[in-house]
Design a protein around this motif. Sequence first.
Motif, PDB file in Angstrom:
ATOM      1  N   TRP A   1      16.466   8.158   4.654  1.00 16.57           N
ATOM      2  CA  TRP A   1      16.670   7.018   5.537  1.00 16.57           C
ATOM      3  C   TRP A   1      15.424   6.811   6.378  1.00 16.57           C
ATOM      4  O   TRP A   1      14.784   7.769   6.804  1.00 16.57           O
ATOM      5  N   GLY A   2      15.111   5.570   6.663  1.00 16.59           N
ATOM      6  CA  GLY A   2      13.962   5.255   7.496  1.00 16.59           C
ATOM      7  C   GLY A   2      14.360   4.930   8.917  1.00 16.59           C
ATOM      8  O   GLY A   2      15.511   4.587   9.196  1.00 16.59           O
ATOM      9  N   GLY A   3      13.399   5.053   9.801  1.00 16.84           N
ATOM     10  CA  GLY A   3      13.586   4.694  11.199  1.00 16.84           C
ATOM     11  C   GLY A   3      12.251   4.336  11.810  1.00 16.84           C
ATOM     12  O   GLY A   3      11.201   4.542  11.197  1.00 16.84           O
ATOM     13  N   ARG A   4      12.291   3.813  13.017  1.00 15.31           N
ATOM     14  CA  ARG A   4      11.047   3.463  13.704  1.00 15.31           C
ATOM     15  C   ARG A   4      11.220   3.620  15.202  1.00 15.31           C
ATOM     16  O   ARG A   4      12.335   3.688  15.715  1.00 15.31           O
ATOM     17  N   GLY A   5      10.088   3.699  15.882  1.00 11.97           N
ATOM     18  CA  GLY A   5      10.117   3.862  17.319  1.00 11.97           C
ATOM     19  C   GLY A   5       8.739   3.682  17.912  1.00 11.97           C
ATOM     20  O   GLY A   5       7.744   3.571  17.188  1.00 11.97           O
TER      21      GLY A   5
ATOM     22  N   ARG B   1       0.823  -1.208   0.000  1.00  7.82           N
ATOM     23  CA  ARG B   1       0.000   0.000   0.000  1.00  7.82           C
ATOM     24  C   ARG B   1       0.861   1.263   0.000  1.00  7.82           C
ATOM     25  O   ARG B   1       0.553   2.237  -0.689  1.00  7.82           O
ATOM     26  N   ALA B   2       1.949   1.273   0.758  1.00  8.22           N
ATOM     27  CA  ALA B   2       2.835   2.439   0.785  1.00  8.22           C
ATOM     28  C   ALA B   2       3.437   2.686  -0.598  1.00  8.22           C
ATOM     29  O   ALA B   2       3.502   3.832  -1.054  1.00  8.22           O
ATOM     30  N   LEU B   3       3.850   1.628  -1.265  1.00  9.47           N
ATOM     31  CA  LEU B   3       4.398   1.769  -2.620  1.00  9.47           C
ATOM     32  C   LEU B   3       3.349   2.289  -3.591  1.00  9.47           C
ATOM     33  O   LEU B   3       3.625   3.169  -4.405  1.00  9.47           O
ATOM     34  N   ARG B   4       2.144   1.759  -3.486  1.00  7.85           N
ATOM     35  CA  ARG B   4       1.058   2.189  -4.363  1.00  7.85           C
ATOM     36  C   ARG B   4       0.715   3.665  -4.137  1.00  7.85           C
ATOM     37  O   ARG B   4       0.490   4.407  -5.080  1.00  7.85           O
ATOM     38  N   SER B   5       0.688   4.085  -2.870  1.00  8.44           N
ATOM     39  CA  SER B   5       0.319   5.468  -2.592  1.00  8.44           C
ATOM     40  C   SER B   5       1.454   6.449  -2.895  1.00  8.44           C
ATOM     41  O   SER B   5       1.213   7.639  -3.057  1.00  8.44           O
ATOM     42  N   CYS B   6       2.668   5.957  -3.015  1.00 13.76           N
ATOM     43  CA  CYS B   6       3.805   6.804  -3.390  1.00 13.76           C
ATOM     44  C   CYS B   6       3.670   7.237  -4.853  1.00 13.76           C
ATOM     45  O   CYS B   6       3.947   8.382  -5.188  1.00 13.76           O
ATOM     46  N   GLY B   7       3.262   6.323  -5.687  1.00 12.74           N
ATOM     47  CA  GLY B   7       2.917   6.655  -7.061  1.00 12.74           C
ATOM     48  C   GLY B   7       4.053   6.881  -8.045  1.00 12.74           C
ATOM     49  O   GLY B   7       3.823   7.383  -9.136  1.00 12.74           O
ATOM     50  N   ARG B   8       5.252   6.523  -7.717  1.00 12.99           N
ATOM     51  CA  ARG B   8       6.377   6.675  -8.639  1.00 12.99           C
ATOM     52  C   ARG B   8       7.066   5.324  -8.804  1.00 12.99           C
ATOM     53  O   ARG B   8       7.092   4.512  -7.892  1.00 12.99           O
ATOM     54  N   SER B   9       7.683   5.118  -9.970  1.00 17.11           N
ATOM     55  CA  SER B   9       8.365   3.839 -10.204  1.00 17.11           C
ATOM     56  C   SER B   9       9.636   3.714  -9.365  1.00 17.11           C
ATOM     57  O   SER B   9      10.098   2.606  -9.104  1.00 17.11           O
ATOM     58  N   SER B  10      10.191   4.835  -8.923  1.00 19.19           N
ATOM     59  CA  SER B  10      11.424   4.787  -8.135  1.00 19.19           C
ATOM     60  C   SER B  10      11.162   4.659  -6.630  1.00 19.19           C
ATOM     61  O   SER B  10      12.107   4.695  -5.841  1.00 19.19           O
ATOM     62  N   CYS B  11       9.906   4.489  -6.224  1.00 20.80           N
ATOM     63  CA  CYS B  11       9.592   4.389  -4.793  1.00 20.80           C
ATOM     64  C   CYS B  11      10.201   3.137  -4.175  1.00 20.80           C
ATOM     65  O   CYS B  11      10.183   2.064  -4.782  1.00 20.80           O
ATOM     66  N   LYS B  12      10.718   3.316  -2.974  1.00 19.52           N
ATOM     67  CA  LYS B  12      11.257   2.199  -2.195  1.00 19.52           C
ATOM     68  C   LYS B  12      10.745   2.337  -0.770  1.00 19.52           C
ATOM     69  O   LYS B  12      10.679   3.432  -0.220  1.00 19.52           O
ATOM     70  N   VAL B  13      10.396   1.199  -0.163  1.00 20.75           N
ATOM     71  CA  VAL B  13       9.969   1.206   1.233  1.00 20.75           C
ATOM     72  C   VAL B  13      11.223   1.378   2.089  1.00 20.75           C
ATOM     73  O   VAL B  13      12.147   0.576   2.003  1.00 20.75           O
ATOM     74  N   LEU B  14      11.232   2.421   2.906  1.00 19.73           N
ATOM     75  CA  LEU B  14      12.395   2.692   3.751  1.00 19.73           C
ATOM     76  C   LEU B  14      12.197   2.240   5.187  1.00 19.73           C
ATOM     77  O   LEU B  14      13.169   2.081   5.916  1.00 19.73           O
ATOM     78  N   THR B  15      10.961   2.054   5.601  1.00 21.09           N
ATOM     79  CA  THR B  15      10.714   1.551   6.950  1.00 21.09           C
ATOM     80  C   THR B  15       9.377   0.837   7.005  1.00 21.09           C
ATOM     81  O   THR B  15       8.418   1.234   6.347  1.00 21.09           O
ATOM     82  N   THR B  16       9.361  -0.231   7.774  1.00 19.79           N
ATOM     83  CA  THR B  16       8.139  -0.968   8.097  1.00 19.79           C
ATOM     84  C   THR B  16       8.095  -1.064   9.611  1.00 19.79           C
ATOM     85  O   THR B  16       9.121  -1.292  10.247  1.00 19.79           O
ATOM     86  N   PHE B  17       6.919  -0.879  10.188  1.00 18.11           N
ATOM     87  CA  PHE B  17       6.794  -0.859  11.648  1.00 18.11           C
ATOM     88  C   PHE B  17       5.527  -1.581  12.070  1.00 18.11           C
ATOM     89  O   PHE B  17       4.607  -1.760  11.273  1.00 18.11           O
ATOM     90  N   VAL B  18       5.521  -2.025  13.312  1.00 20.92           N
ATOM     91  CA  VAL B  18       4.376  -2.760  13.848  1.00 20.92           C
ATOM     92  C   VAL B  18       4.018  -2.184  15.213  1.00 20.92           C
ATOM     93  O   VAL B  18       4.895  -1.979  16.052  1.00 20.92           O
ATOM     94  N   ASN B  19       2.736  -1.893  15.403  1.00 21.37           N
ATOM     95  CA  ASN B  19       2.242  -1.322  16.663  1.00 21.37           C
ATOM     96  C   ASN B  19       3.153  -0.205  17.148  1.00 21.37           C
ATOM     97  O   ASN B  19       3.567  -0.175  18.302  1.00 21.37           O
ATOM     98  N   GLY B  20       3.504   0.676  16.253  1.00 27.87           N
ATOM     99  CA  GLY B  20       4.413   1.763  16.577  1.00 27.87           C
ATOM    100  C   GLY B  20       4.398   2.810  15.489  1.00 27.87           C
ATOM    101  O   GLY B  20       3.402   2.988  14.794  1.00 27.87           O
ATOM    102  N   CYS B  21       5.522   3.476  15.347  1.00 29.65           N
ATOM    103  CA  CYS B  21       5.646   4.571  14.395  1.00 29.65           C
ATOM    104  C   CYS B  21       6.862   4.375  13.504  1.00 29.65           C
ATOM    105  O   CYS B  21       7.845   3.764  13.902  1.00 29.65           O
ATOM    106  N   GLY B  22       6.783   4.933  12.327  1.00 32.08           N
ATOM    107  CA  GLY B  22       7.906   4.962  11.403  1.00 32.08           C
ATOM    108  C   GLY B  22       8.129   6.391  10.948  1.00 32.08           C
ATOM    109  O   GLY B  22       7.206   7.210  10.980  1.00 32.08           O
TER     110      GLY B  22
END
Length: 136
Positions: free
Chosen positions: A103-107, A70-91
């Motif tokens: 750069w991605g991060g989470r907490g 879903r994040a890739l789809r909503s980014c809408g560009r062919s060069s999109c890359k997922v930089l962070t994935t998080f669970v029950n938290g924040c990215g």
Amino acid sequence: MQLGKKLIAIAACAFMAGGVLATASPAAAAATAGKSEASYYYYYGAIAVARDGSIGRSWNYRTAASARKRALRSCGRSSCKVLTTFVNGCGAVAYNADTNMYWGGRGSTPARAKRNAIANAGGGRWVAYQCTDRYR
């Protein structure tokens, strides 16, 4: 039975009932609600970024894979890359102008995710963050 003994008996029953409920396992609680443990307790999210700075976010998905998709789809560009994935938290995503990279991060909170992303970037500023409904 005397009134005092009745009150003690009622209090003991209430305490025991509370103890049983408090010790129920998450799997048992989820099964009672008719949901699997994973879908009941885990909310996934992701943030994707394209080279031009376009951002896609997702939150409250049942699986990490569906959150990334879903994040890739909503980014809408062919060069999109997922930089962070998080669970029950924040990215969060940070941009370092010196390296011209994201750069991605989470907490467990928005502030911690932002600090983590900036630390991973080696400096810079945060540009996006997202949390699931269950965090902390």
